[in-house]
Design a protein around this motif. Structure first.
Motif, PDB file in Angstrom:
ATOM      1  N   ALA A  98      11.216 -84.313 -31.388  1.00 58.04           N
ATOM      2  CA  ALA A  98      12.546 -84.208 -32.977  1.00 58.04           C
ATOM      3  C   ALA A  98      13.360 -84.320 -32.581  1.00 58.04           C
ATOM      4  O   ALA A  98      14.351 -85.102 -33.164  1.00 58.04           O
ATOM      5  CB  ALA A  98      12.358 -83.116 -33.531  1.00 58.04           C
ATOM      6  N   MET A  99      14.578 -83.834 -31.574  1.00 55.39           N
ATOM      7  CA  MET A  99      15.405 -84.073 -31.011  1.00 55.39           C
ATOM      8  C   MET A  99      16.561 -85.433 -30.761  1.00 55.39           C
ATOM      9  O   MET A  99      17.115 -86.035 -30.243  1.00 55.39           O
ATOM     10  CB  MET A  99      16.201 -82.955 -29.856  1.00 55.39           C
ATOM     11  CG  MET A  99      16.033 -81.768 -29.854  1.00 55.39           C
ATOM     12  SD  MET A  99      16.579 -81.540 -32.029  1.00 55.39           S
ATOM     13  CE  MET A  99      18.483 -81.294 -31.279  1.00 55.39           C
ATOM     14  N   GLN A 100      15.312 -85.655 -30.384  1.00 56.26           N
ATOM     15  CA  GLN A 100      15.161 -87.927 -29.674  1.00 56.26           C
ATOM     16  C   GLN A 100      15.310 -88.672 -31.354  1.00 56.26           C
ATOM     17  O   GLN A 100      15.473 -89.232 -31.671  1.00 56.26           O
ATOM     18  CB  GLN A 100      14.529 -88.046 -29.136  1.00 56.26           C
ATOM     19  CG  GLN A 100      15.012 -87.643 -28.007  1.00 56.26           C
ATOM     20  CD  GLN A 100      16.102 -87.619 -27.028  1.00 56.26           C
ATOM     21  OE1 GLN A 100      16.830 -88.540 -27.253  1.00 56.26           O
ATOM     22  NE2 GLN A 100      16.820 -86.580 -26.938  1.00 56.26           N
ATOM     23  N   ASP A 101      14.581 -87.661 -32.403  1.00 55.47           N
ATOM     24  CA  ASP A 101      14.699 -88.657 -33.729  1.00 55.47           C
ATOM     25  C   ASP A 101      15.791 -89.428 -34.591  1.00 55.47           C
ATOM     26  O   ASP A 101      16.372 -88.295 -34.320  1.00 55.47           O
ATOM     27  CB  ASP A 101      13.403 -87.644 -34.686  1.00 55.47           C
ATOM     28  CG  ASP A 101      12.951 -89.193 -35.577  1.00 55.47           C
ATOM     29  OD1 ASP A 101      13.614 -89.506 -36.202  1.00 55.47           O
ATOM     30  OD2 ASP A 101      11.832 -88.646 -35.436  1.00 55.47           O
ATOM     31  N   TRP A 161       9.606 -80.287 -30.005  1.00 51.15           N
ATOM     32  CA  TRP A 161      11.182 -80.487 -29.749  1.00 51.15           C
ATOM     33  C   TRP A 161      11.734 -81.451 -29.379  1.00 51.15           C
ATOM     34  O   TRP A 161      12.562 -82.258 -29.824  1.00 51.15           O
ATOM     35  CB  TRP A 161      11.801 -78.825 -29.712  1.00 51.15           C
ATOM     36  CG  TRP A 161      11.869 -77.949 -31.026  1.00 51.15           C
ATOM     37  CD1 TRP A 161      11.102 -76.950 -31.017  1.00 51.15           C
ATOM     38  CD2 TRP A 161      12.405 -77.941 -31.449  1.00 51.15           C
ATOM     39  NE1 TRP A 161      11.628 -76.169 -32.580  1.00 51.15           N
ATOM     40  CE2 TRP A 161      11.450 -76.717 -32.907  1.00 51.15           C
ATOM     41  CE3 TRP A 161      14.353 -78.328 -31.891  1.00 51.15           C
ATOM     42  CZ2 TRP A 161      13.207 -75.992 -33.378  1.00 51.15           C
ATOM     43  CZ3 TRP A 161      14.627 -77.495 -33.259  1.00 51.15           C
ATOM     44  CH2 TRP A 161      13.830 -77.269 -33.920  1.00 51.15           C
ATOM     45  N   ALA A 162      10.944 -81.621 -27.601  1.00 49.87           N
ATOM     46  CA  ALA A 162      11.847 -82.200 -27.423  1.00 49.87           C
ATOM     47  C   ALA A 162      11.855 -84.144 -28.001  1.00 49.87           C
ATOM     48  O   ALA A 162      12.966 -84.876 -28.363  1.00 49.87           O
ATOM     49  CB  ALA A 162      11.154 -82.598 -26.294  1.00 49.87           C
ATOM     50  N   MET A 175      16.871 -87.333 -37.133  1.00 51.60           N
ATOM     51  CA  MET A 175      17.686 -85.307 -36.838  1.00 51.60           C
ATOM     52  C   MET A 175      18.656 -85.337 -37.070  1.00 51.60           C
ATOM     53  O   MET A 175      19.528 -84.302 -36.587  1.00 51.60           O
ATOM     54  CB  MET A 175      17.207 -84.746 -35.834  1.00 51.60           C
ATOM     55  CG  MET A 175      15.140 -84.089 -36.202  1.00 51.60           C
ATOM     56  SD  MET A 175      15.302 -82.648 -36.889  1.00 51.60           S
ATOM     57  CE  MET A 175      15.426 -81.547 -35.797  1.00 51.60           C
TER      58      MET A 175
END
Length: 190
Positions: free
Chosen positions: A159-162, A156-157, A165
Protein backbone atom coordinates in the motif's frame (compact mmCIF):
# COMPACT_ATOMS: atom_id res chain seq x y z
CA UNK A 1 5.77 -16.87 25.68
CA UNK A 2 2.43 -16.20 27.43
CA UNK A 3 0.69 -12.94 26.65
CA UNK A 4 -0.90 -10.54 29.11
CA UNK A 5 -4.34 -11.82 28.20
CA UNK A 6 -5.85 -15.25 27.65
CA UNK A 7 -8.60 -16.70 25.54
CA UNK A 8 -10.67 -19.41 27.18
CA UNK A 9 -14.16 -20.53 26.46
CA UNK A 10 -15.03 -17.17 24.90
CA UNK A 11 -13.82 -15.21 27.95
CA UNK A 12 -11.04 -12.65 28.39
CA UNK A 13 -9.06 -12.92 31.61
CA UNK A 14 -6.17 -10.63 32.52
CA UNK A 15 -3.31 -12.22 34.44
CA UNK A 16 -4.29 -10.30 37.59
CA UNK A 17 -7.65 -12.10 37.63
CA UNK A 18 -5.93 -15.45 37.09
CA UNK A 19 -3.52 -14.73 39.94
CA UNK A 20 -6.49 -13.99 42.21
CA UNK A 21 -8.16 -17.24 41.18
CA UNK A 22 -5.01 -19.27 41.82
CA UNK A 23 -4.44 -17.52 45.15
CA UNK A 24 -8.01 -18.36 46.15
CA UNK A 25 -7.60 -22.00 45.17
CA UNK A 26 -4.32 -22.40 47.02
CA UNK A 27 -4.99 -20.34 50.13
CA UNK A 28 -8.71 -19.79 50.75
CA UNK A 29 -10.91 -21.98 52.86
CA UNK A 30 -13.74 -21.51 50.34
CA UNK A 31 -14.48 -23.67 47.35
CA UNK A 32 -15.24 -27.35 47.40
CA UNK A 33 -13.22 -30.49 46.80
CA UNK A 34 -13.36 -31.61 43.20
CA UNK A 35 -11.96 -34.74 41.57
CA UNK A 36 -8.83 -36.08 43.25
CA UNK A 37 -9.50 -33.76 46.22
CA UNK A 38 -8.48 -30.60 44.33
CA UNK A 39 -10.39 -27.43 45.18
CA UNK A 40 -12.82 -26.00 42.66
CA UNK A 41 -14.64 -22.69 42.55
CA UNK A 42 -17.21 -21.08 40.32
CA UNK A 43 -15.34 -18.86 37.84
CA UNK A 44 -17.24 -17.24 34.97
CA UNK A 45 -19.91 -19.89 35.29
CA UNK A 46 -17.50 -22.85 35.25
CA UNK A 47 -18.11 -24.69 38.53
CA UNK A 48 -15.29 -27.21 38.31
CA UNK A 49 -12.12 -25.15 37.96
CA UNK A 50 -9.96 -28.22 38.62
CA UNK A 51 -10.48 -29.37 35.01
CA UNK A 52 -10.58 -25.84 33.56
CA UNK A 53 -7.30 -24.47 34.96
CA UNK A 54 -4.99 -26.62 32.76
CA UNK A 55 -6.90 -25.42 29.68
CA UNK A 56 -6.39 -21.83 30.78
CA UNK A 57 -2.61 -22.21 30.99
CA UNK A 58 -2.38 -24.24 27.79
CA UNK A 59 -4.26 -21.45 26.05
CA UNK A 60 -1.84 -18.85 27.47
CA UNK A 61 1.15 -20.65 26.04
CA UNK A 62 -0.39 -20.89 22.59
CA UNK A 63 -1.91 -17.44 21.94
CA UNK A 64 0.79 -16.00 19.71
CA UNK A 65 0.36 -13.92 16.56
CA UNK A 66 -3.16 -15.09 16.01
CA UNK A 67 -2.79 -18.83 16.58
CA UNK A 68 -5.10 -20.32 19.15
CA UNK A 69 -4.66 -23.68 20.85
CA UNK A 70 -7.27 -25.20 18.56
CA UNK A 71 -5.44 -24.07 15.41
CA UNK A 72 -8.07 -21.46 14.52
CA UNK A 73 -6.38 -18.59 12.75
CA UNK A 74 -7.20 -15.33 14.48
CA UNK A 75 -6.86 -12.13 12.49
CA UNK A 76 -4.66 -9.08 12.98
CA UNK A 77 -6.04 -5.56 13.37
CA UNK A 78 -4.62 -2.08 12.82
CA UNK A 79 -6.48 0.39 15.02
CA UNK A 80 -6.53 4.15 14.51
CA UNK A 81 -7.90 7.13 16.38
CA UNK A 82 -7.97 10.66 14.99
CA UNK A 83 -9.82 13.98 15.28
CA UNK A 84 -11.68 15.29 12.21
CA UNK A 85 -13.33 18.67 11.87
CA UNK A 86 -17.09 18.16 11.84
CA UNK A 87 -17.51 20.10 8.58
CA UNK A 88 -15.01 17.73 6.90
CA UNK A 89 -17.06 14.57 7.40
CA UNK A 90 -17.75 14.13 3.67
CA UNK A 91 -14.06 14.71 2.85
CA UNK A 92 -13.17 12.10 5.46
CA UNK A 93 -15.61 9.61 3.93
CA UNK A 94 -14.13 10.17 0.45
CA UNK A 95 -10.63 9.70 1.89
CA UNK A 96 -11.74 6.56 3.72
CA UNK A 97 -13.35 5.03 0.64
CA UNK A 98 -10.16 5.61 -1.38
CA UNK A 99 -7.97 4.11 1.35
CA UNK A 100 -10.34 1.17 1.78
CA UNK A 101 -9.96 0.32 -1.91
CA UNK A 102 -6.17 0.37 -1.58
CA UNK A 103 -6.03 -1.72 1.60
CA UNK A 104 -8.55 -4.30 0.39
CA UNK A 105 -6.66 -4.65 -2.90
CA UNK A 106 -3.53 -5.37 -0.85
CA UNK A 107 -5.05 -8.02 1.43
CA UNK A 108 -7.21 -6.35 4.10
CA UNK A 109 -10.40 -8.27 4.82
CA UNK A 110 -12.32 -5.24 6.11
CA UNK A 111 -12.02 -1.56 6.92
CA UNK A 112 -14.30 0.09 9.48
CA UNK A 113 -14.60 3.79 10.25
CA UNK A 114 -16.71 5.05 13.16
CA UNK A 115 -17.72 8.70 13.54
CA UNK A 116 -17.80 9.68 17.22
CA UNK A 117 -21.30 10.01 18.67
CA UNK A 118 -20.95 9.46 22.42
CA UNK A 119 -17.27 10.14 23.16
CA UNK A 120 -17.06 11.98 26.49
CA UNK A 121 -14.20 14.20 27.59
CA UNK A 122 -12.28 12.82 30.52
CA UNK A 123 -10.51 14.39 33.45
CA UNK A 124 -7.41 12.21 33.39
CA UNK A 125 -7.62 10.50 29.99
CA UNK A 126 -10.12 10.09 27.18
CA UNK A 127 -10.27 9.59 23.45
CA UNK A 128 -10.69 13.34 22.77
CA UNK A 129 -7.69 14.08 25.00
CA UNK A 130 -5.62 11.36 23.33
CA UNK A 131 -5.96 13.02 19.91
CA UNK A 132 -6.01 16.55 21.33
CA UNK A 133 -9.45 17.14 19.79
CA UNK A 134 -10.54 20.73 19.41
CA UNK A 135 -14.15 21.87 20.11
CA UNK A 136 -15.13 21.67 16.40
CA UNK A 137 -13.66 18.17 15.93
CA UNK A 138 -15.13 14.70 16.26
CA UNK A 139 -13.13 11.64 17.30
CA UNK A 140 -13.00 8.95 14.61
CA UNK A 141 -12.18 5.36 15.53
CA UNK A 142 -11.13 3.10 12.65
CA UNK A 143 -9.69 -0.33 12.17
CA UNK A 144 -8.39 -2.50 9.35
CA UNK A 145 -8.69 -6.26 9.68
CA UNK A 146 -6.11 -8.53 8.08
CA UNK A 147 -5.99 -12.35 7.86
CA UNK A 148 -2.80 -12.35 9.99
CA UNK A 149 0.27 -10.25 10.80
CA UNK A 150 2.20 -11.52 7.77
CA UNK A 151 -0.59 -10.40 5.43
CA UNK A 152 -0.74 -7.06 7.27
CA UNK A 153 3.00 -6.42 6.90
CA UNK A 154 2.90 -7.32 3.19
CA UNK A 155 -0.30 -5.31 2.68
CA UNK A 156 1.12 -2.17 4.27
CA UNK A 157 4.38 -2.50 2.30
CA UNK A 158 2.43 -2.77 -0.96
CA UNK A 159 0.00 0.00 0.00
CA UNK A 160 2.83 2.42 0.78
CA UNK A 161 4.15 1.88 -2.77
CA UNK A 162 0.70 2.38 -4.30
CA UNK A 163 0.44 5.77 -6.06
CA UNK A 164 -3.09 6.22 -4.65
CA UNK A 165 -1.50 6.57 -1.19
CA UNK A 166 0.64 9.56 -2.21
CA UNK A 167 -0.10 12.65 -0.08
CA UNK A 168 -1.05 14.68 -3.16
CA UNK A 169 -3.37 11.94 -4.52
CA UNK A 170 -5.94 12.43 -1.77
CA UNK A 171 -4.97 14.66 1.14
CA UNK A 172 -5.78 13.57 4.68
CA UNK A 173 -8.75 15.60 5.99
CA UNK A 174 -7.30 15.55 9.51
CA UNK A 175 -4.05 16.37 11.31
CA UNK A 176 -1.86 13.31 10.83
CA UNK A 177 0.41 14.41 13.70
CA UNK A 178 -2.46 13.69 16.10
CA UNK A 179 -3.29 10.29 14.58
CA UNK A 180 -2.84 7.41 17.02
CA UNK A 181 -2.23 4.03 15.44
CA UNK A 182 -1.17 0.53 16.43
CA UNK A 183 -1.24 -3.11 15.38
CA UNK A 184 -2.97 -5.75 17.50
CA UNK A 185 -3.17 -9.55 17.66
CA UNK A 186 -6.79 -10.60 18.01
CA UNK A 187 -7.03 -12.66 21.21
CA UNK A 188 -10.81 -12.91 21.42
CA UNK A 189 -13.60 -12.59 18.87
CA UNK A 190 -17.21 -13.52 19.46
Amino acid sequence: MPRAALVTRGSFLPFAAIANIIDYILHADGGYAGQNGRKSINVLGYQRLNWWLPILFTEAANVNHGESRRGINMSYVDGMLCAVQEEKKEEFLAFSRAMTEVFKQHGATSVVDCWGDDVPDGEVTSMPMAVNAEPNETVVFSWITWPDKTARDAGWAAAMQDPRMAPDAIPMPFDGKRLIMGGFDVVHEA
